[in-house]
Design an enzyme around this catalytic site. Structure first.
Site, PDB file in Angstrom:
ATOM      1  N   CYS A 141     -99.585  19.214  28.997  1.00 38.33           N
ATOM      2  CA  CYS A 141    -101.139  20.166  29.132  1.00 38.33           C
ATOM      3  C   CYS A 141    -101.030  21.569  29.147  1.00 38.33           C
ATOM      4  CB  CYS A 141    -102.063  20.214  30.197  1.00 38.33           C
ATOM      5  SG  CYS A 141    -102.460  18.066  30.615  1.00 38.33           S
ATOM      6  N   GLY A 180    -102.764  19.583  24.132  1.00 38.90           N
ATOM      7  CA  GLY A 180    -103.579  19.199  24.710  1.00 38.90           C
ATOM      8  C   GLY A 180    -104.592  19.219  23.545  1.00 38.90           C
ATOM      9  N   ASN A 182    -100.745  21.828  34.803  1.00 32.28           N
ATOM     10  CA  ASN A 182     -99.528  21.184  33.980  1.00 32.28           C
ATOM     11  C   ASN A 182     -98.813  20.316  34.316  1.00 32.28           C
ATOM     12  OD1 ASN A 182     -98.364  20.548  31.728  1.00 32.28           O
ATOM     13  ND2 ASN A 182     -97.678  22.099  31.152  1.00 32.28           N
ATOM     14  N   GLY A 183     -98.752  18.745  34.461  1.00 34.57           N
ATOM     15  CA  GLY A 183     -97.459  18.317  35.604  1.00 34.57           C
ATOM     16  C   GLY A 183     -98.592  16.446  35.705  1.00 34.57           C
ATOM     17  N   TYR A 204     -89.821  18.170  21.786  1.00 36.09           N
ATOM     18  CA  TYR A 204     -91.367  17.688  20.387  1.00 36.09           C
ATOM     19  C   TYR A 204     -92.445  19.145  21.370  1.00 36.09           C
ATOM     20  CZ  TYR A 204     -95.466  15.323  19.384  1.00 36.09           C
ATOM     21  OH  TYR A 204     -97.156  14.506  19.424  1.00 36.09           O
ATOM     22  N   THR A 252     -92.739  18.740  13.751  1.00 38.11           N
ATOM     23  CA  THR A 252     -91.955  18.820  14.904  1.00 38.11           C
ATOM     24  C   THR A 252     -90.275  19.561  14.263  1.00 38.11           C
ATOM     25  OG1 THR A 252     -93.309  17.791  16.339  1.00 38.11           O
ATOM     26  CG2 THR A 252     -90.865  19.308  17.574  1.00 38.11           C
ATOM     27  N   ASP A 280     -87.087  13.083  12.070  1.00 41.40           N
ATOM     28  CA  ASP A 280     -87.998  13.271  13.058  1.00 41.40           C
ATOM     29  C   ASP A 280     -87.458  13.915  14.269  1.00 41.40           C
ATOM     30  OD1 ASP A 280     -90.801  12.600  14.111  1.00 41.40           O
ATOM     31  OD2 ASP A 280     -91.170  10.929  13.808  1.00 41.40           O
ATOM     32  N   ASP A 281     -88.279  14.251  15.277  1.00 39.54           N
ATOM     33  CA  ASP A 281     -87.866  14.747  16.243  1.00 39.54           C
ATOM     34  C   ASP A 281     -87.617  13.608  17.466  1.00 39.54           C
ATOM     35  OD1 ASP A 281     -90.781  14.063  18.259  1.00 39.54           O
ATOM     36  OD2 ASP A 281     -91.298  15.248  16.061  1.00 39.54           O
TER      37      ASP A 281
END
Length: 501
Positions: free
Chosen positions: A2, A28, A101-102, A257, A303, A365-366
């Site tokens: 987030c 997010g 966030n977490g 990412y 990314t 790709d990442d």
């Protein structure tokens, strides 16, 4: 994953919070919220959707005050209903709002303690609301009519003693100030900075430094693991280490990412880390396939672009943009349902046939998580006329779920879980596949001017840094996180909503 932000300014901060959230939108896309404080009153707006959709002019006009916090959310191990949009609020003590966030790994124990011992009610399934109530309870234990910075830091210390997991937090104490803090392992990122105005110094706390840059704030530094910063409503800044044994083990997937390339996390440039990832990948390709016949390197937007560019440079191969991206489609990795992800890939990317026809193409790709997206993209490359399609991942094989705030699926949904590299190559339809080696990734991220010795690499090696994650816990989150469970939860919520209306 987030995005959080908090600002103590000298004038209305609603527009600054809005602008910061738009910069953090990549963290997010499920919901957004802002709460401000003015003359001891709170003004809150939050709902499902993108920042630009949640906040209309009429909402912004009501968000008055020179202090506030904001949040952009994507669903973790719960539903994606608007009831879990943040910030959350409790009225006692003082009136506290919080954005997080977490993910807490001991949330069940905490929820029980909150009910049985703290005598508090939790109204959602969100661990953020649990965290808010723990912080509010510990601040109330100080028993002060007017909290000081000592009280705030003591409460954060008690939060660290009770809460386990990854968390970066901003909380606003109505009429007093904003506090930001980070878990003792520093798993999730959080920074703070300042800017000078004619009225005085303003302060900002955010998930990523890029949001400070865009708003004209100067980065002071990252919060250290276990550290808290408290900014009073008058603009006085205080910091304190609140953990007993802090140890920096940040989430390495932020650099792979999650974060924007123009951010700096724990002193490490995300952009430079991704350049080094490309270098390491090129070295591995030259070791394992010195006689490769790659004609062109093409990134899968967005990314992987930085790593792909450096990989092409080191291989001496052309770099080309082979896919055009529809910028109005969200990030497929964070969409809440597998059906939505499958539908969005073709809408999101379109191949430029000129760059594929008759060529041996290396797609970069990442990372590879479920494998659904890259499988479709490889098929698109073949339909555009590619002779051979090779694939490389800037990250190692993702074999284990994340438990610290990234909603990676349960283990059985991860394409690399219990599979070899060749198995994955066959499943996604690549002629051959190269994964980044974990030691190389660690060197790429931690080997710059700022040395970081240890990272949370659990999605790659299954080693969870908090030490409390066992098979039983992983089985619980697997049940909570599988796509079928999410769809069921969403449908039930919609039915309840229709019934209530």
């Amino acid at each position: 994953m987030c995005g959080i932000v908090g600002i103590v300014g000298k004038s209305n901060v609603n527009q600054a919070l809005y602008d910061a959230l738009t910069v953090l939108q990549h963290r997010g896309q499920d919901a957004a919220g802002i709460v401000t404080s003015h003359d001891g009153r709170l003004f809150l707006r939050k709902d499902n959707g993108l920042v630009r959709d949640v906040f209309q002019q009429r909402h912004m006009q009501r968000l008055v005050g020179h202090m506030g916090i904001g949040h952009v959310r994507y669903p973790t191990a719960g539903s994606s209903t608007s009831a879990e949009a943040q910030p959350f609020y409790v009225n006692s003590p003082y009136g506290i709002t919080l954005a997080h966030n977490g993910n807490l790994t001991n949330v069940e124990q905490l929820a029980k303690e909150i009910y049985e011992s703290d005598l508090r009610h939790v109204n959602t399934n969100s661990d953020s609301e649990v965290l808010l109530n723990v912080f509010a309870h510990e601040l109330a234990q100080r028993g002060k009519l007017q909290p000081t910075e000592e009280d705030v830091f003591a409460a954060v210390t008690d939060v660290h003693n009770r809460c386990v997991g990854g968390y970066a937090v901003v909380a606003m104490i109505t009429g007093y100030g904003i506090v930001g803090f980070r878990d003792p392992h520093g798993i999730r990122p959080i920074v703070f900075g300042q800017r000078h105005t004619d009225e005085g110094v303003e302060y900002m706390i955010a998930s990523e430094s890029v949001s400070l840059d865009v708003l004209g704030f100067t980065l002071i530094r990252d919060l250290a693991p276990g550290e808290a910063v408290y900014i009073t409503e008058e603009g006085k800044l205080h910091t304190r280490q609140c953990a007993t044994n802090p140890s920096l083990t940040p989430c390495i997937f932020e650099h792979v990412y999650l974060a924007r390339p123009d951010s700096i996390i724990d002193g490490v440039s995300v952009y430079k880390a991704r350049l080094r990832m490309g270098e390491k990948l090129a070295e591995k390709i030259l070791r394992e396939r010195p006689e490769h016949d790659i004609d062109v390197v093409i990134p899968i937007p967005d990314t992987s672009r930085t790593a792909a560019l450096e990989l092409a440079n080191h291989l001496g191969v052309k770099f080309r943009e082979g896919f055009v991206k529809n910028r109005y489609i969200g990030r497929t990795f964070i969409m809440p349902g597998q059906a939505a992800r499958k539908k969005s890939v073709r809408q999101k990317l379109n191949a430029i046939e000129l760059e594929f026809r008759g060529k041996n193409v290396m797609l970069v790709d990442d990372s590879i998580v479920r494998g659904t997206t890259c499988k479709q993209i490889i098929q698109m490359a073949r339909e555009a006329g590619a002779k051979n399609v090779y694939f490389c991942s800037a990250a190692p094989a993702v074999r284990y779920p994340n438990v610290y705030g990234i909603d990676m699926p349960s283990a059985h949904e991860l394409i690399a879980h219990n599979r070899s590299t060749q198995d994955v190559a066959d499943l996604i339809g690549a002629d051959w596949l190269i994964y980044q080696d974990l030691p190389d990734l660690i060197e790429a991220v931690g080997g710059g001017k700022i040395k970081i010795e240890h990272f949370d690499c659990a999605v790659f090696d299954g080693k969870y840094v908090t030490g409390d994650v066992d098979e039983a816990y992983l089985n619980k989150i697997e049940q909570a996180r599988n796509d079928a469970s999410k769809v069921k939860t969403q449908v039930v919520s919609e039915i309840i909503g229709l019934y209530n209306n």
